[in-house]
Every structure is written in C-alpha cells, then in structure tokens.
Scaffold this motif. Structure first.
Motif, short mmCIF file in Angstrom:
data_model
loop_
_atom_site.label_atom_id
_atom_site.label_comp_id
_atom_site.label_asym_id
_atom_site.label_seq_id
_atom_site.Cartn_x
_atom_site.Cartn_y
_atom_site.Cartn_z
N GLU A 191 74.52 -49.64 63.08
CA GLU A 191 75.73 -49.57 64.26
C GLU A 191 76.58 -48.22 63.97
O GLU A 191 77.18 -48.02 64.87
N GLN A 192 76.63 -47.77 62.53
CA GLN A 192 77.34 -46.65 62.72
C GLN A 192 76.63 -45.19 63.45
O GLN A 192 77.36 -44.67 64.09
N LEU A 193 75.31 -45.32 63.26
CA LEU A 193 74.65 -44.37 64.17
C LEU A 193 74.80 -44.62 65.55
O LEU A 193 75.02 -43.89 66.43
N MET A 194 74.83 -45.88 65.87
CA MET A 194 75.00 -46.17 67.38
C MET A 194 76.28 -45.71 67.82
O MET A 194 76.69 -45.39 68.94
N GLY A 195 77.29 -45.98 67.03
CA GLY A 195 78.86 -45.59 67.32
C GLY A 195 78.90 -44.10 67.83
O GLY A 195 79.39 -43.37 68.68
N TYR A 196 77.90 -43.28 66.83
CA TYR A 196 77.85 -41.65 67.00
C TYR A 196 77.22 -41.54 68.25
O TYR A 196 77.68 -40.55 69.01
N VAL A 197 76.18 -42.09 68.67
CA VAL A 197 75.34 -41.68 69.77
C VAL A 197 76.40 -42.15 71.15
O VAL A 197 76.59 -41.39 72.08
N GLN A 198 77.22 -43.11 70.81
CA GLN A 198 78.09 -43.67 72.15
C GLN A 198 79.03 -42.60 72.20
O GLN A 198 79.75 -42.50 73.23
N SER A 199 79.36 -41.69 71.30
CA SER A 199 80.49 -40.83 71.42
C SER A 199 80.00 -39.44 72.01
O SER A 199 80.60 -38.29 72.12
N TRP A 200 78.68 -39.36 72.26
CA TRP A 200 77.94 -38.11 73.08
C TRP A 200 78.61 -37.96 74.18
O TRP A 200 78.71 -38.88 74.96
#
Length: 245
Positions: A191-200
């Motif tokens: 979920e931390q990686l998904m949050g990062y991708v969501q910030s793109w």
C-alpha cells in the motif's frame, strides 16, 4: 510552470520517498554561510524540513497552495505561493537554492535569472531528480515497469522526459561541482507503493481523462506477489553548482 500536483497533494505528502540524509549533510557543508536556503518548487516540504536542520531560515515556495498547506509547521520555515521566477527574496541573500524533483517544470530562463539575482557570491544551487524506482523483486519489478511504460505511459506530461534522461538535456548555467552518488531507499509494503503511484502526475491525468483509477488494476496484479516489505530504490541525479557561471 503547470500545477500537476494540487489534486494529488495528500498522496504526495504521505507517499513520496525520503531524500537521503547524506545529501543534506553534503550540500550545507559546501556553503560558506548557512543563513538562508530556498527550497524552490517545495511541494509539501520533502526537502524543506531537512534544510531547516542546517540553515537559520528556509523559504519553501511552490505554485500549489494545496501542497504548501501540508508542510509541517516549523519556526525556521516560511512558505510562499509563487512561481520559481518570483521568490521575492532580497538580492544576494541566499546561501543555497534547492530544487527537488521540480526543475523540469520550470520556465528555466526566468528561474535562472532569479536564482542568479538572489544567490550570494559563493552561493550554491542544487537540483535533483529521481526516475522510475527499481523494486527488489524481479517479477514485481517487471509488472511495475510495464505499468509505468504502458499503463500510464501516455499520460505523463512531456516534461517527464527530462527526469527519465537524468536532466542531461536541461541547461544549467552555473560553475558545476562534482558530487557523490546518492539514492533514495525505502522498505515498503504494497500500500505504500500504491500511495506513491497515486501521487504521480500521470495517474492524476489518467483519472481525469479516463474516469477511473488505474492504480486499482496494478494493486490487483501485485497483491498475491507482495508478501512482506520489499526494498525500493530510486537512483538520484544531482546537478550542483556555484553562483559564478
């Protein structure tokens, strides 16, 4: 300069990787004085807080007030919603200008004029970027890179190419300094990686144009493979130079 991040400011604040502490030990060590630093294109202050550990005062400026509103309160940091070409700082007043993951968005001619105006004679300017991360699991990394290139690849703003090229195509009219190699490194759950991708910026543009969130597809693809914390690495590209050109 376009604002690509106000609509994803919360994800940007909570999910971007941390810059290496060694970077903020190296840069201030090159400054004859540590009175004033300017974090230009500061976003929600990923670099500002680290700069405040070494400088008496830090200006965090950005064109997104939504981003600046998320910056943690610090008596040494003051914020200003303005363009990179209009710091409103006095001439010859800045010891260090930092541009963290933002130089590719700027009107460079106008910004460089402003940077040269405000930098002290021996002032330092440093701009850095990090590109696509490397996931420490081969299969997951392949799926992630495919999502970056093909899932949202068409939705990256054109300026993103400068990040992918490590800023090699951008002018930098300052007396260049050689620098150590730095990298960003995190141990993340899925979920931390998904949050990062969501910030793109590409993710935000995809959702705006297509009407649904592509991160959900990536999450489903990775969920069964992601069993624990996995190391994620971003090689960092750094341009550093003195005020004299």
């Amino acid at each position: 300069m376009s604002d690509h991040f106000s609509q994803v400011s919360a994800h940007y604040f909570t999910s971007r990787p941390h810059y290496p502490k060694a970077l903020f030990e190296w840069l201030p060590g090159l400054c004859p004085e540590r009175q004033q630093a300017w974090d230009c294109g500061a976003g929600s202050g990923q670099a500002s807080s680290d700069l405040a550990l070494h400088f008496k005062s830090v200006l965090a400026s950005d064109i997104s007030q939504a981003q600046l509103d998320l910056l943690p309160e610090n008596p040494k940091i003051f914020t200003r919603c303005t363009s990179a070409a209009n710091s409103q700082l006095p001439p010859d007043s800045v010891d260090l200008i930092c541009i963290a993951q933002a130089l590719h968005w700027f009107d460079l001619d106008a910004f460089y004029l402003e940077a040269k105006r405000v930098l002290k004679k021996e002032g330092l300017i440093a701009a850095w970027c990090y590109g696509t991360p490397i996931i420490g699991d081969e299969h997951i990394n392949q799926l992630f890179q495919d999502f970056y290139q093909n899932g949202v690849g068409a939705y990256w703003p054109p300026e993103r190419k400068h990040v992918e090229n490590g800023y090699t195509g951008l002018p930098f009219p300052f007396a260049r300094l050689s620098s150590p190699n730095f990298e960003l490194r995190e141990k993340w759950q899925l979920e931390q990686l998904m949050g990062y991708v969501q910030s793109w910026s590409a993710t935000a543009r995809f959702i705006q144009q297509e009407g649904y969130n592509p991160v959900n597809t990536l999450r489903t693809a990775l969920a069964e493979l992601w069993l624990s914390e996995i190391t994620v690495i971003w090689p960092l590209t750094l341009l550093a130079g003195r005020a004299a050109s």
